[in-house]
Design a protein around this motif. Structure first.
Motif, PDB file in Angstrom:
ATOM      1  N   THR A  44       0.831  -1.204   0.000  1.00 40.78           N
ATOM      2  CA  THR A  44       0.000   0.000   0.000  1.00 40.78           C
ATOM      3  C   THR A  44       0.865   1.254   0.000  1.00 40.78           C
ATOM      4  OG1 THR A  44      -1.755  -1.166   1.205  1.00 40.78           O
ATOM      5  CG2 THR A  44      -1.805   1.248   1.248  1.00 40.78           C
ATOM      6  N   CYS A  45       1.911   1.244   0.809  1.00 45.69           N
ATOM      7  CA  CYS A  45       2.833   2.379   0.873  1.00 45.69           C
ATOM      8  C   CYS A  45       3.508   2.610  -0.482  1.00 45.69           C
ATOM      9  CB  CYS A  45       3.886   2.114   1.959  1.00 45.69           C
ATOM     10  SG  CYS A  45       5.205   3.334   2.037  1.00 45.69           S
ATOM     11  N   VAL A  46       3.930   1.520  -1.132  1.00 44.92           N
ATOM     12  CA  VAL A  46       4.569   1.620  -2.447  1.00 44.92           C
ATOM     13  C   VAL A  46       3.594   2.161  -3.479  1.00 44.92           C
ATOM     14  CG1 VAL A  46       5.481   0.231  -4.352  1.00 44.92           C
ATOM     15  CG2 VAL A  46       6.311  -0.156  -2.026  1.00 44.92           C
ATOM     16  N   ARG A  47       2.356   1.652  -3.471  1.00 43.18           N
ATOM     17  CA  ARG A  47       1.356   2.043  -4.476  1.00 43.18           C
ATOM     18  C   ARG A  47       0.913   3.496  -4.317  1.00 43.18           C
ATOM     19  NH1 ARG A  47      -4.060   1.961  -3.904  1.00 43.18           N
ATOM     20  NH2 ARG A  47      -3.887   0.680  -2.026  1.00 43.18           N
ATOM     21  N   LEU A  48       0.692   3.919  -3.078  1.00 43.38           N
ATOM     22  CA  LEU A  48       0.141   5.258  -2.849  1.00 43.38           C
ATOM     23  C   LEU A  48       1.191   6.358  -2.856  1.00 43.38           C
ATOM     24  CD1 LEU A  48      -2.524   4.634  -0.051  1.00 43.38           C
ATOM     25  CD2 LEU A  48      -2.890   4.871  -2.509  1.00 43.38           C
ATOM     26  N   HIS A  49       2.417   6.040  -2.426  1.00 39.79           N
ATOM     27  CA  HIS A  49       3.379   7.117  -2.197  1.00 39.79           C
ATOM     28  C   HIS A  49       4.692   6.965  -2.964  1.00 39.79           C
ATOM     29  CE1 HIS A  49       0.595   8.286   0.887  1.00 39.79           C
ATOM     30  NE2 HIS A  49       0.805   7.188   1.583  1.00 39.79           N
ATOM     31  N   LEU A  50       5.339   5.806  -2.872  1.00 40.95           N
ATOM     32  CA  LEU A  50       6.681   5.685  -3.439  1.00 40.95           C
ATOM     33  C   LEU A  50       6.688   5.676  -4.964  1.00 40.95           C
ATOM     34  CD1 LEU A  50       8.275   3.135  -0.945  1.00 40.95           C
ATOM     35  CD2 LEU A  50       8.820   5.556  -1.205  1.00 40.95           C
ATOM     36  N   ILE A  51       5.813   4.893  -5.587  1.00 44.70           N
ATOM     37  CA  ILE A  51       5.793   4.870  -7.055  1.00 44.70           C
ATOM     38  C   ILE A  51       5.324   6.200  -7.635  1.00 44.70           C
ATOM     39  CG2 ILE A  51       4.601   3.858  -9.045  1.00 44.70           C
ATOM     40  CD1 ILE A  51       4.993   1.143  -7.850  1.00 44.70           C
ATOM     41  N   PRO A  52       4.234   6.815  -7.111  1.00 47.02           N
ATOM     42  CA  PRO A  52       3.859   8.135  -7.654  1.00 47.02           C
ATOM     43  C   PRO A  52       4.939   9.193  -7.446  1.00 47.02           C
ATOM     44  CG  PRO A  52       2.029   7.182  -6.439  1.00 47.02           C
ATOM     45  CD  PRO A  52       3.221   6.325  -6.147  1.00 47.02           C
ATOM     46  N   GLY A  53       5.693   9.115  -6.338  1.00 52.32           N
ATOM     47  CA  GLY A  53       6.666  10.164  -6.039  1.00 52.32           C
ATOM     48  C   GLY A  53       8.034   9.963  -6.643  1.00 52.32           C
ATOM     49  N   LEU A  54       8.489   8.690  -6.739  1.00 49.80           N
ATOM     50  CA  LEU A  54       9.864   8.430  -7.205  1.00 49.80           C
ATOM     51  C   LEU A  54       9.933   7.389  -8.310  1.00 49.80           C
ATOM     52  CD1 LEU A  54      11.670   8.230  -3.733  1.00 49.80           C
ATOM     53  CD2 LEU A  54      11.855  10.104  -5.374  1.00 49.80           C
ATOM     54  N   GLY A  55       8.793   6.865  -8.734  1.00 50.92           N
ATOM     55  CA  GLY A  55       8.775   5.708  -9.622  1.00 50.92           C
ATOM     56  C   GLY A  55       9.509   5.873 -10.929  1.00 50.92           C
ATOM     57  N   THR A  56       9.550   7.072 -11.503  1.00 55.62           N
ATOM     58  CA  THR A  56      10.166   7.262 -12.821  1.00 55.62           C
ATOM     59  C   THR A  56      11.667   7.504 -12.745  1.00 55.62           C
ATOM     60  OG1 THR A  56       9.656   9.641 -12.749  1.00 55.62           O
ATOM     61  CG2 THR A  56       8.039   8.183 -13.786  1.00 55.62           C
ATOM     62  N   ARG A  57      12.199   7.711 -11.559  1.00 56.72           N
ATOM     63  CA  ARG A  57      13.642   7.967 -11.414  1.00 56.72           C
ATOM     64  C   ARG A  57      14.424   6.681 -11.632  1.00 56.72           C
ATOM     65  NH1 ARG A  57      15.509  13.023 -11.216  1.00 56.72           N
ATOM     66  NH2 ARG A  57      17.286  12.235 -10.028  1.00 56.72           N
ATOM     67  N   LYS A  58      15.605   6.772 -12.258  1.00 55.99           N
ATOM     68  CA  LYS A  58      16.500   5.631 -12.378  1.00 55.99           C
ATOM     69  C   LYS A  58      17.087   5.345 -11.005  1.00 55.99           C
ATOM     70  CE  LYS A  58      16.403   4.938 -16.898  1.00 55.99           C
ATOM     71  NZ  LYS A  58      15.955   3.666 -17.506  1.00 55.99           N
ATOM     72  N   ILE A  59      17.024   4.091 -10.583  1.00 52.53           N
ATOM     73  CA  ILE A  59      17.465   3.772  -9.227  1.00 52.53           C
ATOM     74  C   ILE A  59      18.957   4.040  -9.051  1.00 52.53           C
ATOM     75  CG2 ILE A  59      17.918   1.316  -9.738  1.00 52.53           C
ATOM     76  CD1 ILE A  59      16.816   0.747  -6.897  1.00 52.53           C
ATOM     77  N   ALA A  60      19.749   3.867 -10.112  1.00 48.57           N
ATOM     78  CA  ALA A  60      21.189   4.096 -10.014  1.00 48.57           C
ATOM     79  C   ALA A  60      21.530   5.577  -9.911  1.00 48.57           C
ATOM     80  CB  ALA A  60      21.913   3.484 -11.215  1.00 48.57           C
ATOM     81  N   ARG A  61      20.601   6.438 -10.318  1.00 49.46           N
ATOM     82  CA  ARG A  61      20.851   7.885 -10.289  1.00 49.46           C
ATOM     83  C   ARG A  61      20.113   8.574  -9.149  1.00 49.46           C
ATOM     84  NH1 ARG A  61      20.113   9.152 -16.788  1.00 49.46           N
ATOM     85  NH2 ARG A  61      21.761   7.723 -17.518  1.00 49.46           N
ATOM     86  N   LEU A  62      19.449   7.809  -8.319  1.00 52.48           N
ATOM     87  CA  LEU A  62      18.717   8.395  -7.189  1.00 52.48           C
ATOM     88  C   LEU A  62      19.698   9.005  -6.197  1.00 52.48           C
ATOM     89  CD1 LEU A  62      15.738   8.576  -6.179  1.00 52.48           C
ATOM     90  CD2 LEU A  62      16.254   6.593  -4.747  1.00 52.48           C
ATOM     91  N   THR A  63      19.414  10.202  -5.733  1.00 52.90           N
ATOM     92  CA  THR A  63      20.302  10.895  -4.799  1.00 52.90           C
ATOM     93  C   THR A  63      19.580  11.174  -3.487  1.00 52.90           C
ATOM     94  OG1 THR A  63      19.646  13.109  -5.552  1.00 52.90           O
ATOM     95  CG2 THR A  63      21.459  12.033  -6.736  1.00 52.90           C
ATOM     96  N   ALA A  64      20.374  11.525  -2.485  1.00 50.63           N
ATOM     97  CA  ALA A  64      19.798  11.887  -1.195  1.00 50.63           C
ATOM     98  C   ALA A  64      18.899  13.122  -1.335  1.00 50.63           C
ATOM     99  CB  ALA A  64      20.907  12.140  -0.174  1.00 50.63           C
ATOM    100  N   LYS A  65      19.273  14.015  -2.229  1.00 47.60           N
ATOM    101  CA  LYS A  65      18.461  15.213  -2.456  1.00 47.60           C
ATOM    102  C   LYS A  65      17.091  14.826  -3.014  1.00 47.60           C
ATOM    103  CE  LYS A  65      18.364  19.649  -4.873  1.00 47.60           C
ATOM    104  NZ  LYS A  65      19.082  20.557  -5.817  1.00 47.60           N
TER     105      LYS A  65
END
Length: 422
Positions: free
Chosen positions: A101-122
Motif C-alpha cells: 500500500t505504501c509503495v502504491r500510494l506514495h513511493l511509485i507516484p513520487g519516485l517511480g520514474t527515477r533511475k534507481i542508479a541515479r537516485l540521490t539523497a536530495k
C-alpha cells in the motif's frame, strides 16, 4: 618452448567474467528485468568464483521466470520486483500488504520514474518534504467522484502525519538496502536523509484505581478471563486470541506464548508465529489468572455441551459460544461497548498492555523483567516506550533523597561513615 595456456571456453549462458583494474571481479549477463524485457546485469565479487556464483544465481532466477533488478531499472520497476520477488518471502502477509500500500500510494507516484542508479539523497529529501506538505486528497484525487473538497478547489489540507512519512521513509530504506546487498547500488542514499521527528503516540494507561474498577466491572462479562489476563500479563491482543489450552499449564501456573491470531487478506483468521522471536516466551500466571481461567474452562465446557454438533473444536482458550476463533476487530468493538456500559474511561485495547507495564514500573519492578514479560525484542524498546514513567520514578527517587537529606543528624538508622556504598 611451452605453448601458451589456452583459455577455457565459457559455457552457454555463463556470461562475461573478468577482473577489473581495482582488483575486483565483474560478471555480466542477460536476465529477465523487472519490466519484462531482457537486460544486461552486472555483479561484483572479491574472487572470480564469488562473481560467477552471484551471476549464476541471477540467471537461474531469470530462467525460472523471476524478474531480476538491473542497474538501469527505475525506482518503480525495482519496487515492483522487490515486493513480488523478495519481500513476499520475508515478510508476514499483513506487513507485506502495508508495504504494498505504501509503495502504491506514495513511493511509485513520487519516485517511480527515477533511475534507481541515479537516485540521490536530495531526491529522497525533496520527495519526503513534498509528502509532508501536499494534501493527499489533491494528490490521490480522493474527492473526484464526490465532487467536493479538493475537487472543487476547496483544499482540505489533508496531509500525512509525521509518523506515516517516517514509515514511508523506512520502507524506502529497506528497499534500497536490498539493492545495495545485491550490488545494484554502491550505497543507500535514503540513509543519508535525516528521518522526520515526530511525537510518539500518546497513551493513557489505567491508574491503580481505574485498574481495580476495570476488573470489578469485567467480572460479569463472558470474557472476564481474557480481560484479566490482558491487564495482569500485558499480552498482545493477537497473542491472547491465539492462546490454546495446550499452551497453558494450570498446575505449574505458566503460559507458553507461541502464536498470534491475525486476520489476513488471503487466509482470513489465521494462527501465525509470534511477532518476533523474542515474543515467543513462557510467562508466569498469577493466582487470580489461574482461578479465572479455570472458571472460563468450565463455562466453555458448558457452551460445548449446549452447542452439540455445531461446536467447532479449535482448541483455543477464547472463542465464540460455538468454539470459533474470536475476530480481533470484533473484540475491539466488544471492548469499547463494555467500557461504555461500565461507565469507564474509553481506552484502546492495547492500552491494557501499556497499563501492565506502567503499573509494574510504578511498583519498582526491574525493566528487564518487564521486557521479558512483554516480549520486546530489545530492552531499548521497553525503556523508550515507558520513558515518561521512568521520569516520574526519578522524581520520586529525588524526593525520597531530599527527604533523607532533610532529616535530623545522627539518625540511628544511618550507616557508619566508613561504610562502602555499592
Amino acid at each position: 618452448m611451452t605453448a601458451p595456456k589456452r583459455k577455457t571456453a565459457r559455457a552457454n549462458g555463463e556470461g562475461t567474467i573478468y577482473q577489473r583494474k581495482d582488483g575486483r571481479w565483474e560478471a555480466a549477463g542477460y536476465v529477465l528485468a523487472a519490466d519484462g524485457t531482457s537486460k544486461r546485469v552486472r555483479v561484483y565479487g572479491t574472487t572470480r568464483k564469488q562473481a560467477a556464483d552471484k551471476l549464476a544465481e541471477k540467471i537461474a532466477d531469470s530462467n525460472r521466470g523471476l524478474p531480476v533488478a538491473t542497474a538501469d531499472s527505475t525506482v518503480g520497476d525495482y519496487l515492483t520486483y522487490w515486493l513480488g520477488s523478495v519481500a513476499v518471502h520475508r515478510l508476514r502477509e499483513n506487513t507485506h500488504t502495508r508495504y504494498a500500500t505504501c509503495v502504491r500510494l506514495h513511493l511509485i507516484p513520487g519516485l517511480g520514474t527515477r533511475k534507481i542508479a541515479r537516485l540521490t539523497a536530495k531526491d529522497v529529501r525533496t520527495f519526503l518534504d513534498r509528502l509532508r506538505t501536499t494534501c493527499q486528497c489533491c494528490t490521490q484525487g480522493l474527492d473526484t467522484k464526490r465532487k467536493e473538497c479538493c475537487a472543487i478547489d476547496e483544499c482540505c489540507q489533508k496531509r500525512l502525519s509525521p509518523l506515516t512519512v517516517t514509515y514511508v521513509h523506512s520502507v524506502l530504506k529497506s528497499v534500497l538496502e536490498h539493492a545495495v546487498r545485491e550490488d545494484e547500488l554502491p550505497r543507500n542514499v535514503a540513509r543519508n536523509v535525516k528521518p522526520t521527528t515526530h511525537r510518539p503516540r500518546r497513551f493513557q494507561p489505567l491508574t491503580r484505581t481505574e485498574a481495580r474498577q476495570f476488573l470489578d466491572a469485567a467480572r460479569a462479562d463472558r470474557l472476564y478471563a481474557l480481560y484479566e489476563l490482558a491487564l495482569r500479563t500485558g499480552l498482545r491482543k493477537g497473542e491472547l486470541l491465539g492462546l490454546c489450552w495446550e499452551d497453558l499449564d494450570l498446575n505449574a501456573g505458566t503460559a507458553a506464548i507461541r502464536r498470534s491470531l491475525q486476520r489476513t487478506r488471503t487466509g482470513g483468521l489465521t494462527l501465525l508465529p509470534t511477532k518476533t522471536r523474542a515474543s515467543e516466551r513462557r510467562i508466569a500466571l498469577s493466582t487470580e489468572c489461574l482461578h479465572s481461567l479455570k472458571k472460563h474452562k468450565e463455562r466453555q465446557d458448558r457452551e460445548r455441551g449446549q452447542a452439540g454438533s455445531a461446536w467447532s473444536d479449535s482448541g483455543l482458550v477464547f472463542t465464540t459460544p460455538t468454539g470459533l476463533p474470536l475476530d480481533p476487530a470484533n473484540l475491539t468493538r466488544r471492548f469499547r461497548s463494555f467500557l461504555d456500559r461500565a461507565g469507564l474511561r474509553r481506552i484502546r485495547f492495547h492500552d491494557l498492555r501499556h497499563s501492565t507495564a506502567t503499573l509494574l514500573l510504578e511498583q519498582g519492578v526491574d525493566l528487564v523483567v518487564i521486557k521479558e514479560l512483554l516480549g520486546h525484542a530489545h530492552i531499548g524498546v521497553t525503556a523508550g516506550v515507558y520513558a515518561h514513567v521512568r521520569l516520574q520514578l526519578q522524581r520520586d527517587a529525588i524526593d525520597a533523597l531530599g527527604h533523607a537529606l532533610g532529616g535530623q543528624d545522627d539518625d540511628p538508622d544511618d550507616p557508619p561513615a566508613a561504610a562502602v556504598v555499592r
